[in-house]
Design an enzyme around this catalytic site. Structure first.
Site, PDB file in Angstrom:
ATOM      1  N   TYR A  72       8.965   8.055 -23.906  1.00 60.02           N
ATOM      2  CA  TYR A  72       9.956   7.000 -23.638  1.00 60.02           C
ATOM      3  C   TYR A  72       9.730   5.844 -24.603  1.00 60.02           C
ATOM      4  CZ  TYR A  72      11.720   2.663 -21.893  1.00 60.02           C
ATOM      5  OH  TYR A  72      12.320   1.423 -21.834  1.00 60.02           O
ATOM      6  N   SER A  94      12.187  -2.431 -25.616  1.00 62.17           N
ATOM      7  CA  SER A  94      11.237  -2.689 -24.531  1.00 62.17           C
ATOM      8  C   SER A  94       9.928  -3.229 -25.081  1.00 62.17           C
ATOM      9  CB  SER A  94      10.969  -1.383 -23.772  1.00 62.17           C
ATOM     10  OG  SER A  94       9.885  -1.535 -22.888  1.00 62.17           O
ATOM     11  N   LYS A 150      12.068   4.081 -28.013  1.00 67.01           N
ATOM     12  CA  LYS A 150      12.402   2.676 -28.278  1.00 67.01           C
ATOM     13  C   LYS A 150      11.927   2.289 -29.686  1.00 67.01           C
ATOM     14  CE  LYS A 150      14.473   1.986 -24.462  1.00 67.01           C
ATOM     15  NZ  LYS A 150      15.946   1.949 -24.463  1.00 67.01           N
TER      16      LYS A 150
END
Ligand code: WQD
Length: 339
Positions: A151, A126, A155
């Site tokens: 989150y 992302s 990544k």
């Protein structure tokens, strides 16, 4: 026929990628435990592709279950790994669940690619890894900033796990850094299915326009941008899906120097929140109800992709316009139950 495992294959980007794989003659196995979607998506995939892929209802973070699934498909040519928890705000509330799920599933898959290095892996990453980049448009070699959420950390660390694993075990992988995937398949058979109140801009817009939500709240009007609202790179989900086909073909052809390559998936164009609203109104002919609201903590001012590396390395560019994204998102919304 090359077989590809699509984890999270009943999810938003996973389902659109499954459709493109099937239309190109790949054999597709979907692994999805319905944590953030529903089984009806399989009917949508089948309706578009004209064939129903195999679906395994498996929690990939469960090592025994994941190993059993993969032993049944030891001839995999590739794994496209979408399955992950991905709500930024929720990750702040439940960091341990995010680390357990997102790292557990990735590690279980990499146990397989370490033992079967001919099986190539594509990892959903992302643009979140960049945080607020110093230079726009953002290049892949821009510094990775400290993650602003658990989150985002899954990544960033996920990419590091890929690099260390590939170096030690000889497998090959590509990490694709998504900017803001939006829209839906033009057939309106599959699309974005946010469970609960949408956190993201476009599904909130379409649900508000459908009367399911109140007016859109625009988070902040005093950012240093052309109209005071944040800028993002909104990319059609079908363009994102197609990029996965090109990345898979790059991996299967053995091209590429590094064991793990990274590519941005964006349009290269930034749009403000007000410009997205205007695109929605143009695409639908309607007037969207919205109101100003305070800034949302954690939002970066602007993020949009430098697309040159993906164009050169994948031979891929996004083709669909913001207006097409909004028209497709609205057409999909109107197929959903009004309640
Ligand atoms: C876009 C813009 C908001 C909702 C997130 C994740 C990212 C990726 C994509 C997974 C921002 C504004 C939003 C609303 C608003 N997900 N907005 N009112 O935050 O850029 O990215 O989703 O990989 O990791 O961080 O997307 O759609 O939430 O917000 O004004 O009701 O719309 O402030 O400027 P974001 P978003």
């Amino acid at each position: 026929m090359k077989k590809v495992l699509v984890t999270g294959g009943l999810g938003f980007i996973g389902s659109h990628t499954a459709v493109e794989l099937l239309s190109r003659g790949y054999e597709v196995v979907l692994a999805d435990n319905l944590a953030n979607t529903n089984a009806a998506v399989l009917d949508g995939i089948a309706a578009i592709a004209g064939k129903r892929p195999t679906w395994a209802n498996v929690d990939l973070a469960d090592q025994v279950a994941c190993r059993a699934l993969l032993e049944g498909h030891s001839d995999l040519a590739g794994i496209i790994h979408f399955a992950a928890y991905k709500a930024v705000g929720e990750s702040v509330q439940k960091p341990l669940a995010y680390y357990r799920n997102n790292f557990g599933s990735l590690l279980n898959l990499l146990d397989f690619t370490a033992a079967h290095p001919a099986c190539r892996l594509i990892f959903s990453s992302s643009c979140t890894v960049y945080g607020q980049a110093d230079t726009l448009p953002i290049r892949e070699d821009a510094p990775v900033k400290p993650a602003e959420s658990p989150y985002g950390n899954t990544k960033q660390v996920g990419e590091e796990i890929l690099r260390d694993g590939a170096r030690a075990h000889g497998f090959r992988a590509i990490a694709l850094r998504y900017f803001n995937p939006i829209g839906a398949h033009p057939s309106a058979r599959i699309g974005e299915l946010p469970l609960g109140v949408p956190q993201n801009l476009v599904p909130f817009i379409t649900q508000s326009a459908a009367g399911l939500r109140g007016p859109l709240k625009v988070f902040g009007n005093d950012y240093p941008t052309r109209d005071g609202t944040c800028i993002r790179d909104y990319i059609h989900v079908v363009d994102v899906a197609l990029a996965h086909i090109y990345a898979l073909e790059r991996l299967l052809s053995g091209k590429g120097s590094d064991p793990v390559e990274v590519f941005n998936l964006g349009t290269g164009t930034g749009s403000t929140v007000l410009e997205v609203i205007a695109a929605f109104e143009r695409a639908t002919g309607g007037k969207l109800q919205w109101e100003w609201a305070p800034r949302r903590p954690g939002d970066v001012v602007a993020a949009y992709a430098n697309t040159e590396k993906a164009a050169a390395g994948l031979g891929w560019r996004a083709e669909r316009t913001l207006d097409q994204c909004m028209a497709d998102a609205w057409r999909w919304q109107r197929t959903l139950p009004a309640k």
